[in-house]
Motif scaffolding. Structure first.
Motif, PDB file in Angstrom:
ATOM      1  N   GLY A   9       0.790  -1.221   0.000  1.00  0.00           N
ATOM      2  CA  GLY A   9       0.000   0.000   0.000  1.00  0.00           C
ATOM      3  C   GLY A   9       0.825   1.275   0.000  1.00  0.00           C
ATOM      4  O   GLY A   9       0.290   2.361   0.196  1.00  0.00           O
ATOM      5  N   LYS A  10       2.139   1.153  -0.236  1.00  0.00           N
ATOM      6  CA  LYS A  10       2.999   2.338  -0.270  1.00  0.00           C
ATOM      7  C   LYS A  10       2.588   3.241  -1.418  1.00  0.00           C
ATOM      8  O   LYS A  10       2.301   2.769  -2.518  1.00  0.00           O
ATOM      9  CB  LYS A  10       4.452   1.940  -0.489  1.00  0.00           C
ATOM     10  N   GLY A  11       2.587   4.552  -1.161  1.00  0.00           N
ATOM     11  CA  GLY A  11       2.255   5.526  -2.182  1.00  0.00           C
ATOM     12  C   GLY A  11       3.228   6.685  -2.148  1.00  0.00           C
ATOM     13  O   GLY A  11       4.216   6.657  -1.413  1.00  0.00           O
ATOM     14  N   PRO A  12       2.971   7.725  -2.929  1.00  0.00           N
ATOM     15  CA  PRO A  12       3.861   8.879  -2.948  1.00  0.00           C
ATOM     16  C   PRO A  12       3.855   9.636  -1.623  1.00  0.00           C
ATOM     17  O   PRO A  12       2.843   9.688  -0.933  1.00  0.00           O
ATOM     18  CB  PRO A  12       3.303   9.766  -4.056  1.00  0.00           C
ATOM     19  N   PRO A  31       7.254   5.986  -4.982  1.00  0.00           N
ATOM     20  CA  PRO A  31       7.777   4.667  -4.627  1.00  0.00           C
ATOM     21  C   PRO A  31       8.400   3.985  -5.831  1.00  0.00           C
ATOM     22  O   PRO A  31       8.048   4.265  -6.984  1.00  0.00           O
ATOM     23  CB  PRO A  31       6.533   3.909  -4.148  1.00  0.00           C
ATOM     24  N   ASN A  32       9.328   3.091  -5.575  1.00  0.00           N
ATOM     25  CA  ASN A  32      10.040   2.360  -6.626  1.00  0.00           C
ATOM     26  C   ASN A  32       9.183   1.158  -7.037  1.00  0.00           C
ATOM     27  O   ASN A  32       9.327   0.059  -6.517  1.00  0.00           O
ATOM     28  CB  ASN A  32      11.401   1.913  -6.094  1.00  0.00           C
ATOM     29  N   LEU A  33       8.249   1.392  -7.981  1.00  0.00           N
ATOM     30  CA  LEU A  33       7.296   0.358  -8.373  1.00  0.00           C
ATOM     31  C   LEU A  33       7.787  -0.436  -9.575  1.00  0.00           C
ATOM     32  O   LEU A  33       8.407   0.108 -10.494  1.00  0.00           O
ATOM     33  CB  LEU A  33       5.950   0.979  -8.717  1.00  0.00           C
ATOM     34  N   ARG A  34       7.509  -1.725  -9.566  1.00  0.00           N
ATOM     35  CA  ARG A  34       7.794  -2.635 -10.670  1.00  0.00           C
ATOM     36  C   ARG A  34       6.503  -3.352 -11.021  1.00  0.00           C
ATOM     37  O   ARG A  34       5.706  -3.695 -10.151  1.00  0.00           O
ATOM     38  CB  ARG A  34       8.834  -3.683 -10.259  1.00  0.00           C
ATOM     39  N   LYS A  49       1.324  -4.021  -9.719  1.00  0.00           N
ATOM     40  CA  LYS A  49       2.415  -3.103  -9.418  1.00  0.00           C
ATOM     41  C   LYS A  49       2.839  -3.337  -7.984  1.00  0.00           C
ATOM     42  O   LYS A  49       2.012  -3.318  -7.069  1.00  0.00           O
ATOM     43  CB  LYS A  49       1.965  -1.657  -9.594  1.00  0.00           C
ATOM     44  N   ILE A  50       4.131  -3.576  -7.787  1.00  0.00           N
ATOM     45  CA  ILE A  50       4.640  -3.902  -6.461  1.00  0.00           C
ATOM     46  C   ILE A  50       5.943  -3.129  -6.250  1.00  0.00           C
ATOM     47  O   ILE A  50       6.702  -2.917  -7.198  1.00  0.00           O
ATOM     48  CB  ILE A  50       4.838  -5.432  -6.330  1.00  0.00           C
ATOM     49  N   SER A  51       6.172  -2.690  -5.026  1.00  0.00           N
ATOM     50  CA  SER A  51       7.393  -1.944  -4.743  1.00  0.00           C
ATOM     51  C   SER A  51       8.586  -2.899  -4.756  1.00  0.00           C
ATOM     52  O   SER A  51       8.456  -4.099  -4.508  1.00  0.00           O
ATOM     53  CB  SER A  51       7.306  -1.226  -3.399  1.00  0.00           C
ATOM     54  N   ALA A  52       9.759  -2.360  -5.061  1.00  0.00           N
ATOM     55  CA  ALA A  52      10.965  -3.177  -5.177  1.00  0.00           C
ATOM     56  C   ALA A  52      11.300  -3.852  -3.851  1.00  0.00           C
ATOM     57  O   ALA A  52      11.773  -4.992  -3.817  1.00  0.00           O
ATOM     58  CB  ALA A  52      12.130  -2.321  -5.655  1.00  0.00           C
ATOM     59  N   LYS A  53      11.050  -3.178  -2.735  1.00  0.00           N
ATOM     60  CA  LYS A  53      11.343  -3.762  -1.425  1.00  0.00           C
ATOM     61  C   LYS A  53      10.438  -4.959  -1.148  1.00  0.00           C
ATOM     62  O   LYS A  53      10.887  -5.992  -0.639  1.00  0.00           O
ATOM     63  CB  LYS A  53      11.157  -2.696  -0.347  1.00  0.00           C
TER      64      LYS A  53
END
Length: 62
Positions: A9-12, A31-34, A49-53
């Motif tokens: 759920g990370k966002g800007p 966020p660093n999304l992939r 879409k998922i964050s790199a972490k």
């Protein structure tokens, strides 16, 4: 599409650019999304879409 991680759920976030003269202007930390393909339980695949972490965490735990 929103710039938001489907797992965590990370966002800007917002903050300031600070110049050498200490002038402040607004900026966004994105966020660093992939985009990855995920196979669901019923055998279908889906792009999320998922964050790199979070991607690193999922690979570590699988």
């Amino acid at each position: 599409m929103a710039r938001r991680c489907a797992v965590s759920g990370k966002g800007p976030m917002v903050g300031n650019n600070v110049s050498h003269a200490n002038n402040k202007t607004k900026r966004r930390f994105l966020p660093n999304l992939r985009t990855v393909r995920v196979t669901l339980e019923d055998g279908t695949t889906r792009k999320i879409k998922i964050s790199a972490k979070e991607l690193r965490t999922l690979k570590k735990n699988s």
